[in-house]
Every structure is written in C-alpha cells, then in structure tokens.
Design a protein around this motif. Sequence first.
Motif, short mmCIF file in Angstrom:
data_model
loop_
_atom_site.label_atom_id
_atom_site.label_comp_id
_atom_site.label_asym_id
_atom_site.label_seq_id
_atom_site.Cartn_x
_atom_site.Cartn_y
_atom_site.Cartn_z
N ASN A 46 0.83 -1.21 0.00
CA ASN A 46 0.00 0.00 0.00
C ASN A 46 0.86 1.26 0.00
O ASN A 46 0.52 2.25 -0.65
N SER A 47 1.97 1.23 0.71
CA SER A 47 2.88 2.38 0.72
C SER A 47 3.49 2.61 -0.66
O SER A 47 3.62 3.76 -1.10
N VAL A 48 3.86 1.54 -1.33
CA VAL A 48 4.40 1.66 -2.69
C VAL A 48 3.35 2.24 -3.64
O VAL A 48 3.64 3.12 -4.45
N VAL A 49 2.12 1.76 -3.51
CA VAL A 49 1.05 2.25 -4.38
C VAL A 49 0.79 3.73 -4.11
O VAL A 49 0.72 4.54 -5.04
N GLY A 51 2.71 5.96 -2.48
CA GLY A 51 3.88 6.84 -2.59
C GLY A 51 4.51 6.91 -3.96
O GLY A 51 5.14 7.90 -4.31
N VAL A 52 4.36 5.86 -4.77
CA VAL A 52 5.03 5.82 -6.07
C VAL A 52 4.04 5.73 -7.23
O VAL A 52 4.09 6.53 -8.16
N ILE A 53 3.16 4.75 -7.17
CA ILE A 53 2.29 4.49 -8.31
C ILE A 53 1.23 5.58 -8.48
O ILE A 53 1.02 6.07 -9.59
N ASP A 54 0.55 5.95 -7.38
CA ASP A 54 -0.49 6.99 -7.48
C ASP A 54 0.05 8.31 -8.04
O ASP A 54 -0.59 8.91 -8.91
N GLY A 61 -3.18 11.97 -15.24
CA GLY A 61 -4.60 12.21 -15.05
C GLY A 61 -4.85 12.73 -13.66
O GLY A 61 -4.22 13.67 -13.22
N THR A 62 -5.74 12.10 -12.96
CA THR A 62 -6.06 12.51 -11.60
C THR A 62 -5.73 11.38 -10.63
O THR A 62 -5.84 10.21 -10.99
N GLN A 63 -5.34 11.74 -9.42
CA GLN A 63 -5.04 10.72 -8.42
C GLN A 63 -6.30 10.21 -7.75
O GLN A 63 -6.33 9.11 -7.24
N ASN A 64 -7.35 11.01 -7.73
CA ASN A 64 -8.56 10.64 -7.03
C ASN A 64 -9.68 10.42 -8.04
O ASN A 64 -10.22 11.36 -8.61
N LEU A 65 -10.01 9.16 -8.25
CA LEU A 65 -11.07 8.82 -9.19
C LEU A 65 -12.44 8.79 -8.52
O LEU A 65 -13.45 8.58 -9.19
N ALA A 92 -10.68 1.19 -7.17
CA ALA A 92 -10.40 -0.08 -6.47
C ALA A 92 -9.86 -1.13 -7.44
O ALA A 92 -8.95 -1.88 -7.11
N THR A 93 -10.42 -1.16 -8.66
CA THR A 93 -9.95 -2.12 -9.67
C THR A 93 -8.51 -1.83 -10.07
O THR A 93 -7.68 -2.74 -10.16
N LEU A 94 -8.21 -0.56 -10.31
CA LEU A 94 -6.84 -0.19 -10.67
C LEU A 94 -5.87 -0.48 -9.52
O LEU A 94 -4.76 -0.98 -9.77
N SER A 95 -6.28 -0.20 -8.30
CA SER A 95 -5.42 -0.50 -7.14
C SER A 95 -5.15 -1.99 -7.06
O SER A 95 -4.01 -2.41 -6.82
N PHE A 96 -6.19 -2.80 -7.27
CA PHE A 96 -6.00 -4.25 -7.24
C PHE A 96 -5.02 -4.69 -8.32
O PHE A 96 -4.12 -5.49 -8.07
#
Length: 158
Positions: A46-49, A51-54, A61-65, A92-96
């Motif tokens: 979750n930290s990688v997602v 801190g880095v991926i988001d 685009g946007t960080q908050n969908l 949620a789908t993209l995070s997964f």
Amino acid sequence: MKRGLLVSDEKKPNVWEGFKAFLMRGNVIDLAVAVVIGAAFTNIVNSVVKGVIDPLVGAFGTQNLDGYTSCFKGPCVDGQGIEILWGSVLSATLSFLIVAAIVYFLLVLPMSKHLSRKADQEAARAGTQEVIEVSELEVLKEIRDALVAQRGLGHTEP
C-alpha cells in the motif's frame, strides 16, 4: 442376548484430541504464518502504491477517481436520484491490478525462477548420481565376468 455393535459402543474421538490434531497439521501453521506475513506485507504494498504508483498515475490524469459519478435515475441533486460511483469502482480495480502486478513481478516471478533453477540443479545432481550408479554397476559386472572367466579357465584343466 447378543448385542449388535452400536455407534454408542464404539469409542468416539475426543473433541479436544481432534482439535489438537487439526492444529498440529503443518498446513495450518503455514497458513497462519502466511496470513501474518501477508498482513505485514500489505502495508508495504500500500505504501508503494500511495507513494510511487499513485503520483505516477496522477501525472497523466487525476489521483482521485472517487469524484467520477453518473446519475442513474433523475437528477442527482440534494439526495434525489440514484448516483453510481463508478470512479470508486475503477479506483479499487486499478489498485488491485497495480498491487497484483507488484506482487507478481517483485515476488512471484523471481521466486518461481529461483525454484526452477533449484529444481534444475537437483535434476542435474540426480542425473549425475544415476550415471555414477550405472557406471558402478557396469564395473561390477565386468569384475563378475572376469571372475567367472578365471574360474572357467581354472576348471577346464584337469
């Protein structure tokens, strides 16, 4: 009068003994360890997602969908109508998918390559051992044949 064998006549397993046997199985302990490690690893992923991926996704685009919605029935104003929060589902789908990709490429793939190399090494060792065993068998056969030939020569002379 002869009594038939009833279920009550048989010794019923003790519930405590069954529970103890269940806990002592190796796979239960392995599963418990996996759950604990998985929970700890979730924080890292979750930290990688976050801190880095988001931020990388946010650069395109946007960080908050979560703000993306559609109105299904009627106007979605003042609590009227049916609001579809498809942005939350997409997020949620993209995070997964991102988490699954990170886990696969950073853990599963390297581990499977390592295990494959290890299995190949074990197979090579087993093949070498088999060759050694076959050559030892051939040497023993040659020794036996030589001994039989010597006895045969010794017995032919009267």
